[in-house]
Motif scaffolding. Structure first.
Motif, PDB file in Angstrom:
ATOM      1  N   SER A  16      45.510  30.760   0.879  1.00 47.34           N
ATOM      2  CA  SER A  16      46.464  30.153   1.185  1.00 47.34           C
ATOM      3  C   SER A  16      47.749  30.960   0.713  1.00 47.34           C
ATOM      4  O   SER A  16      47.549  31.891  -0.189  1.00 47.34           O
ATOM      5  N   ALA A  17      48.950  30.733   1.140  1.00 47.57           N
ATOM      6  CA  ALA A  17      50.090  31.567   0.547  1.00 47.57           C
ATOM      7  C   ALA A  17      50.505  31.158  -0.918  1.00 47.57           C
ATOM      8  O   ALA A  17      50.938  31.996  -1.632  1.00 47.57           O
ATOM      9  N   MET A  18      50.012  30.110  -1.394  1.00 45.76           N
ATOM     10  CA  MET A  18      50.010  29.729  -2.933  1.00 45.76           C
ATOM     11  C   MET A  18      49.050  30.189  -3.608  1.00 45.76           C
ATOM     12  O   MET A  18      48.835  30.044  -4.819  1.00 45.76           O
ATOM     13  N   LYS A  22      41.098  35.271  -5.688  1.00 37.67           N
ATOM     14  CA  LYS A  22      39.883  35.265  -4.681  1.00 37.67           C
ATOM     15  C   LYS A  22      39.165  34.122  -4.884  1.00 37.67           C
ATOM     16  O   LYS A  22      38.130  34.233  -4.078  1.00 37.67           O
ATOM     17  N   ALA A  23      39.511  33.068  -5.371  1.00 35.77           N
ATOM     18  CA  ALA A  23      38.732  31.979  -5.512  1.00 35.77           C
ATOM     19  C   ALA A  23      38.490  31.098  -4.160  1.00 35.77           C
ATOM     20  O   ALA A  23      39.562  31.156  -3.236  1.00 35.77           O
TER      21      ALA A  23
END
Length: 107
Positions: A16-18, A22-23
């Motif tokens: 997502s953008a937030m 790398k999780a």
């Protein structure tokens, strides 16, 4: 009785953008392509279809597991490779004020 073959897409979902780490980016997802067009419901004005497979999204830990599932269930599938990770050099704010800097500092 003829059995229709569903077409599936196997891919790594983007972060997502937030998200800066790398999780949760190492999993693979199997999604089905829509088998019929969506249409407008005249009563409610909402779009919908009778295709319930479009709502299904299955997660796998590896690409091979997703492909094995598709083969075991007789699904045609296409695999989208994940985009190559860009090498981003971390920047330090102090570099803007470094003595002997070759380029001009502009703000």
């Amino acid at each position: 009785m003829s059995r229709d073959v569903a077409i599936a897409r196997i891919h790594c979902p983007p972060r997502s953008a937030m998200q800066s780490g790398k999780a949760k980016t190492q999993s693979w997802t199997l999604e089905f392509a829509p088998s019929e067009a969506r249409r407008l419901d005249p009563l409610t004005g909402w779009y919908g279809s009778g295709d319930t497979r479009a709502q299904l999204r299955i997660s796998f830990s590896t690409r091979e597991a997703a492909e094995a599932y598709a083969r075991a269930n007789g699904l045609e599938f296409e695999v989208e490779e994940p985009p190559k990770a860009m090498d981003i050099k971390p920047k330090v704010y102090a570099e803007n004020f470094r003595y002997g800097r070759s380029e001009n500092w502009t703000h």
